[in-house]
Design a protein around this motif. Structure first.
Motif, mmCIF file in Angstrom:
data_model
loop_
_atom_site.group_PDB
_atom_site.id
_atom_site.type_symbol
_atom_site.label_atom_id
_atom_site.label_comp_id
_atom_site.label_asym_id
_atom_site.label_seq_id
_atom_site.Cartn_x
_atom_site.Cartn_y
_atom_site.Cartn_z
ATOM 1 N N SER A 231 104.315 98.328 -28.692
ATOM 2 C CA SER A 231 104.623 98.156 -27.339
ATOM 3 C C SER A 231 103.270 98.079 -26.653
ATOM 4 N N THR A 232 102.325 97.466 -26.911
ATOM 5 C CA THR A 232 100.886 97.587 -26.076
ATOM 6 C C THR A 232 100.904 95.971 -25.686
ATOM 7 N N TYR A 233 100.038 95.829 -24.628
ATOM 8 C CA TYR A 233 99.720 94.333 -24.071
ATOM 9 C C TYR A 233 98.265 94.150 -24.525
ATOM 10 N N SER A 234 98.166 92.718 -24.717
ATOM 11 C CA SER A 234 96.763 92.183 -25.026
ATOM 12 C C SER A 234 96.330 91.451 -23.724
ATOM 13 N N PHE A 235 94.771 91.582 -23.497
ATOM 14 C CA PHE A 235 94.340 91.102 -22.428
ATOM 15 C C PHE A 235 92.854 90.246 -22.994
ATOM 16 N N THR A 236 93.371 89.395 -23.958
ATOM 17 C CA THR A 236 92.137 88.695 -24.825
ATOM 18 C C THR A 236 91.591 87.592 -23.982
ATOM 19 N N PHE A 237 92.474 87.056 -23.074
ATOM 20 C CA PHE A 237 92.002 85.911 -22.085
ATOM 21 C C PHE A 237 93.031 86.000 -20.677
ATOM 22 N N ASN A 238 92.591 85.371 -19.357
ATOM 23 C CA ASN A 238 93.255 85.621 -18.220
ATOM 24 C C ASN A 238 93.953 84.273 -18.139
ATOM 25 N N PRO A 239 95.419 84.060 -18.369
ATOM 26 C CA PRO A 239 96.068 82.925 -18.084
ATOM 27 C C PRO A 239 96.445 82.969 -16.690
ATOM 28 N N GLN A 240 96.176 81.512 -16.236
ATOM 29 C CA GLN A 240 96.461 81.219 -14.897
ATOM 30 C C GLN A 240 97.865 80.574 -14.663
ATOM 31 N N VAL A 241 98.743 81.518 -14.099
ATOM 32 C CA VAL A 241 100.219 81.209 -13.758
ATOM 33 C C VAL A 241 100.595 80.195 -13.031
ATOM 34 N N ARG A 242 100.761 78.875 -13.356
ATOM 35 C CA ARG A 242 101.324 78.131 -11.858
ATOM 36 C C ARG A 242 102.769 78.713 -11.513
ATOM 37 N N ALA A 243 102.646 79.366 -10.242
ATOM 38 C CA ALA A 243 103.732 79.708 -9.696
ATOM 39 C C ALA A 243 104.611 78.691 -9.133
ATOM 40 N N ASP A 244 106.064 78.953 -9.361
ATOM 41 C CA ASP A 244 106.965 77.823 -9.000
ATOM 42 C C ASP A 244 107.187 78.180 -7.379
ATOM 43 N N GLU A 245 107.362 76.939 -6.746
ATOM 44 C CA GLU A 245 107.912 76.981 -5.276
ATOM 45 C C GLU A 245 109.425 77.195 -5.253
ATOM 46 N N VAL A 246 110.046 78.058 -4.578
ATOM 47 C CA VAL A 246 111.231 78.620 -4.459
ATOM 48 C C VAL A 246 111.955 77.907 -3.039
ATOM 49 N N LYS A 247 112.661 77.017 -3.047
ATOM 50 C CA LYS A 247 113.222 76.052 -1.889
ATOM 51 C C LYS A 247 114.118 77.132 -1.200
ATOM 52 N N VAL A 248 113.795 77.338 0.113
ATOM 53 C CA VAL A 248 114.517 78.290 1.009
ATOM 54 C C VAL A 248 114.937 77.660 2.203
ATOM 55 N N GLY A 249 114.895 76.260 2.264
ATOM 56 C CA GLY A 249 115.200 75.393 3.451
ATOM 57 C C GLY A 249 114.208 74.885 4.291
ATOM 58 N N ASP A 250 114.264 74.535 5.635
ATOM 59 C CA ASP A 250 113.382 74.202 6.544
ATOM 60 C C ASP A 250 112.840 74.998 7.329
ATOM 61 N N GLY A 251 113.059 76.417 7.020
ATOM 62 C CA GLY A 251 112.425 77.553 8.060
ATOM 63 C C GLY A 251 110.964 77.585 8.078
ATOM 64 N N GLN A 252 110.489 78.791 8.562
ATOM 65 C CA GLN A 252 109.049 78.717 8.625
ATOM 66 C C GLN A 252 108.584 79.646 7.345
#
Length: 356
Positions: A231-252
């Motif tokens: 249960s350990t994690y590997s950091f052999t390279f640095n992935p660039q994660v494309r964040a999803d826009e979450v639609k919240v309406g027409d506010g600010q």
């Protein structure tokens, strides 16, 4: 701080059918017997508490909380679509001796296995086959690699870009391991806790008065693999994660969300308040993960802001960052554990052709 936790785990009830095999054969490893295993999912996460803490003070932020809960309902859930079950030898080279996959489509299910009586290391992984809203299969986000041997088995990110840009994950992925000494002619119960492998974060931007034409966000600083044996994690390279826009309406407010593997941790982040709570930590000296925000201004120029977060993002955790976009497109964070580095006219530099 009290946490409202969603809980789910993984329970295996193994009952041996009495065959009398041991009466005629002392080599129990050759005695194959039916075993009935019940699986149940449970989850612990801080998502509800984080949303209440960050968004409850402003009424206009209520749509953000609703949109995020809907966006992440397939991640923080007690529902498993599929399950992968492996039983490994505990001696020599930890070879896999038995393997099954099932479509679970529930938070609990039962399976009957026909395996020899012996000692095993049992490893289970759930939700490796993400589903689209229409019920069809989505492209794999994490895949099992080298799983013929327990000590090499791992989950790897699927990267379809030479620039290490990956999509935000759409499902909560879970894993568990448990030594199992299956004995002939004995009813046995094994309690296996299935832990969430990935996590999520959100960036909420106040755009009031900024006149920004476009916003793109990448998240980075997260693991690219998970080792099942320890249960350990590997950091052999640095992935660039494309964040999803979450639609919240027409506010600010504009919201972006990234579901990833956890960030690195640091000794400085370990809690001095409540060591029993995995979501409480002290800030590290340097940032552990970051959001890269690219805002397009009215004149067409692009401003890059790097938001460095000094708190770790851990498995099953949800973390929200709030910030304000300024007139020049720069992003000013609200939280004291987030630093900012700004580059104006970023698109005039050599790195502006990032493929989003």
């Amino acid at each position: 701080m009290s946490l409202n936790r969603w809980k789910y785990g993984f329970v295996a009830l193994v009952t041996a059918a009495l065959t009398g095999c041991s009466l005629v054969d002392e080599n129990l490893s050759d005695c194959e017997t039916d075993y009935h295993i019940d699986y149940e999912l449970r989850l612990v996460t801080n998502m509800t508490t984080e949303l209440q803490t960050q968004l409850s003070t402003q009424v206009e932020l209520t749509p953000v909380a609703t949109a995020l809960q809907n966006h992440l309902k397939g991640v923080f859930t007690d529902y498993a679509h599929d399950v992968d079950l492996s039983f490994y030898d505990v001696a020599e080279d930890s070879l896999r001796l038995h393997h099954e996959t099932h479509i679970m489509d529930a938070n609990q299910s039962s399976y009957t296995l026909f395996i020899p009586v012996r000692k095993y290391m049992h490893v289970a992984v759930a939700n490796l086959q993400p589903m689209l809203p229409d019920g069809s299969s989505a492209p794999a986000e994490l895949v099992l690699k080298d799983d013929e041997k327990c000590h090499r088995a791992r989950l790897d990110l699927v990267v379809n870009s030479t620039k290490n840009i990956v999509l935000s994950q759409t499902s909560g992925v879970f894993s568990a391991r448990l030594p199992m000494d299956i004995k002939d002619g004995v009813d046995q119960q094994f309690d296996v806790k299935l832990y969430m492998v990935n996590c999520a974060s959100a960036l909420v931007l106040d755009t009031l008065g900024s006149h920004i034409k476009d916003i793109k966000v990448l998240a980075s600083g997260f693991a690219n693999g998970f080792n099942l044996a320890d249960s350990t994690y590997s950091f052999t390279f640095n992935p660039q994660v494309r964040a999803d826009e979450v639609k919240v309406g027409d506010g600010q407010f504009v919201c972006f969300c990234a579901v990833t593997l956890p960030s690195m941790d640091s000794d400085a982040t370990k809690s001095i308040i409540n060591t029993d709570d995995p979501y409480i930590a002290q800030p590290a000296e340097e940032s552990l993960w970051k959001y890269s925000v690219y805002t397009t201004c009215e004149d067409g120029s692009v401003t890059e802001t790097i938001l460095g977060v000094k708190l770790p993002l851990r498995a099953s955790q949800f973390k929200m960052i709030r910030a304000k976009i300024q007139l020049d497109g720069s992003v000013a964070p609200r939280e004291p554990f987030v630093g900012a580095s700004v580059t104006l006219n970023w698109n005039d530099g050599p790195s502006w052709e990032i493929d989003f």
